[in-house]
Motif scaffolding. Sequence first.
Motif, PDB file in Angstrom:
ATOM      1  N   THR A 139      45.782 -36.189  45.589  1.00  0.00           N
ATOM      2  CA  THR A 139      44.874 -37.123  46.282  1.00  0.00           C
ATOM      3  C   THR A 139      45.091 -37.009  47.881  1.00  0.00           C
ATOM      4  N   VAL A 140      45.674 -35.816  48.258  1.00  0.00           N
ATOM      5  CA  VAL A 140      45.906 -35.485  49.562  1.00  0.00           C
ATOM      6  C   VAL A 140      44.621 -34.544  50.192  1.00  0.00           C
ATOM      7  N   ILE A 141      44.454 -33.369  49.652  1.00  0.00           N
ATOM      8  CA  ILE A 141      43.488 -32.265  50.210  1.00  0.00           C
ATOM      9  C   ILE A 141      42.365 -32.687  49.660  1.00  0.00           C
ATOM     10  N   PRO A 142      40.907 -32.739  50.489  1.00  0.00           N
ATOM     11  CA  PRO A 142      39.865 -33.104  50.332  1.00  0.00           C
ATOM     12  C   PRO A 142      39.342 -32.195  49.286  1.00  0.00           C
ATOM     13  N   VAL A 143      38.443 -32.851  48.323  1.00  0.00           N
ATOM     14  CA  VAL A 143      38.071 -32.011  47.220  1.00  0.00           C
ATOM     15  C   VAL A 143      37.066 -30.977  47.677  1.00  0.00           C
ATOM     16  N   SER A 144      36.011 -30.950  48.531  1.00  0.00           N
ATOM     17  CA  SER A 144      35.421 -30.409  49.005  1.00  0.00           C
ATOM     18  C   SER A 144      35.896 -28.851  49.256  1.00  0.00           C
ATOM     19  N   LEU A 145      36.890 -28.971  50.215  1.00  0.00           N
ATOM     20  CA  LEU A 145      37.870 -28.055  50.635  1.00  0.00           C
ATOM     21  C   LEU A 145      38.287 -27.061  49.462  1.00  0.00           C
ATOM     22  N   LEU A 155      31.868 -16.602  34.743  1.00  0.00           N
ATOM     23  CA  LEU A 155      32.315 -16.476  36.102  1.00  0.00           C
ATOM     24  C   LEU A 155      31.673 -16.853  37.159  1.00  0.00           C
ATOM     25  N   PHE A 156      30.666 -16.072  37.536  1.00  0.00           N
ATOM     26  CA  PHE A 156      29.685 -16.043  38.368  1.00  0.00           C
ATOM     27  C   PHE A 156      28.631 -17.635  38.369  1.00  0.00           C
ATOM     28  N   ILE A 157      28.355 -18.198  37.363  1.00  0.00           N
ATOM     29  CA  ILE A 157      27.885 -19.518  37.402  1.00  0.00           C
ATOM     30  C   ILE A 157      28.849 -20.526  37.683  1.00  0.00           C
ATOM     31  N   ALA A 158      30.051 -20.348  37.255  1.00  0.00           N
ATOM     32  CA  ALA A 158      30.994 -21.375  37.445  1.00  0.00           C
ATOM     33  C   ALA A 158      31.375 -21.458  39.186  1.00  0.00           C
ATOM     34  N   GLY A 159      31.429 -20.175  39.791  1.00  0.00           N
ATOM     35  CA  GLY A 159      31.692 -20.058  40.926  1.00  0.00           C
ATOM     36  C   GLY A 159      30.399 -20.677  41.788  1.00  0.00           C
ATOM     37  N   LEU A 160      29.284 -20.521  41.448  1.00  0.00           N
ATOM     38  CA  LEU A 160      28.084 -21.058  42.197  1.00  0.00           C
ATOM     39  C   LEU A 160      28.096 -22.732  42.133  1.00  0.00           C
ATOM     40  N   ASN A 161      28.566 -23.187  41.049  1.00  0.00           N
ATOM     41  CA  ASN A 161      28.694 -24.405  40.829  1.00  0.00           C
ATOM     42  C   ASN A 161      29.656 -24.967  41.580  1.00  0.00           C
ATOM     43  N   LEU A 162      30.677 -24.213  41.751  1.00  0.00           N
ATOM     44  CA  LEU A 162      31.770 -24.834  42.427  1.00  0.00           C
ATOM     45  C   LEU A 162      31.458 -24.954  44.173  1.00  0.00           C
ATOM     46  N   LEU A 163      30.723 -23.924  44.499  1.00  0.00           N
ATOM     47  CA  LEU A 163      30.318 -23.891  45.754  1.00  0.00           C
ATOM     48  C   LEU A 163      28.939 -24.838  46.145  1.00  0.00           C
ATOM     49  N   ARG A 164      28.250 -25.087  45.164  1.00  0.00           N
ATOM     50  CA  ARG A 164      27.316 -26.219  45.095  1.00  0.00           C
ATOM     51  C   ARG A 164      27.889 -27.728  45.464  1.00  0.00           C
ATOM     52  N   ARG A 165      29.028 -27.621  44.907  1.00  0.00           N
ATOM     53  CA  ARG A 165      29.813 -29.075  44.979  1.00  0.00           C
ATOM     54  C   ARG A 165      30.442 -29.108  46.169  1.00  0.00           C
ATOM     55  N   ALA A 166      30.953 -27.913  46.656  1.00  0.00           N
ATOM     56  CA  ALA A 166      31.752 -27.956  47.815  1.00  0.00           C
ATOM     57  C   ALA A 166      30.681 -28.260  49.118  1.00  0.00           C
ATOM     58  N   PHE A 167      29.604 -27.680  49.089  1.00  0.00           N
ATOM     59  CA  PHE A 167      28.714 -27.870  50.390  1.00  0.00           C
ATOM     60  C   PHE A 167      27.566 -28.714  50.516  1.00  0.00           C
ATOM     61  N   PHE A 168      27.231 -29.041  49.059  1.00  0.00           N
ATOM     62  CA  PHE A 168      26.126 -29.898  49.096  1.00  0.00           C
ATOM     63  C   PHE A 168      26.313 -31.236  48.454  1.00  0.00           C
TER      64      PHE A 168
END
Length: 283
Positions: free
Chosen positions: A127-133, A270-283
């Motif tokens: 609950t401390v570190i931002p989810v996007s980071l 792995l690649f699809i999962a990584g892209l989805n994580l980046l999508r959620r992080a930045f968009f």
Amino acid sequence: MDATNCSIITRSIFAVQHDKQCYRYIMEQLLTLITPTEFVICLGLALLAGIVKGVVGFAMPMIMISGMGSVIAPELALAALILPTFVTNGMQSLRQGPAAAWESVKRFRIFLLVGLVMLLLSAQLVTVIPVSLMLAIIGVPITAFALAQILGWKGTLPEGTKAGRKLEVAIAAFAGFIGGMSGVWGPPTVAYLTALGTEKREQMRVQGVIYGLGAFALTFAHISSGVLNLTTGLFSATMIIPAVLGMKLGGMVQDRIDQAAFKKATLFVLFIAGLNLLRRAFF
């Protein structure tokens, strides 16, 4: 019927009524957190996560946290994946029997120990570190690794050397750290095993052992953090059946593919999962 038997029956009836009242109360509390439509969507996501895990041995937490996190609160999504992850990893690790699982534990004991310690420590930061980071920290290296491998990079890691042990500790620490916060410790672990060139059946077994022990630690860590309680625990328990069914279906596919196809499927997920994580992080 004597008085003793009557008393026992009476107490049993009251106990059943009390259990029903407790169950009804928990369900009422759960329905304040999630709608029936969202609940059905979560069941479908658990089934999909089980199928993918049955094929490549991982990605259940990633699919559940990213998919469910789009429709329900992130903390509830994290709670939802804990019990089905624990159960399915136990099934996966013991598929070739306890002896084979124990050999995997001995071979990767350093990775397991370091990862578990970091997981327990970082769970308190959820609950401390931002989810996007947090998502960006996971997504960037995993996407880069998977893409490089898909494009033909044949980078391998040394095993049994001093440099190899240092790298094993570093990757285990990273996997455990992000796993405690997000429930997602699969990508760096899979990347590590893939880079070692681990055989298909052994990789599936090792993943089950590593994730299973991690899921065990994660369960108790998030009981302590408050993420997993009576209400969220019931929700998580309902996700077990579709997850196990999906894993059975995926396992049928996994048994029919060879080592090369298994590696390609692993890198693709792995690649699809990584892209989805980046999508959620930045968009």
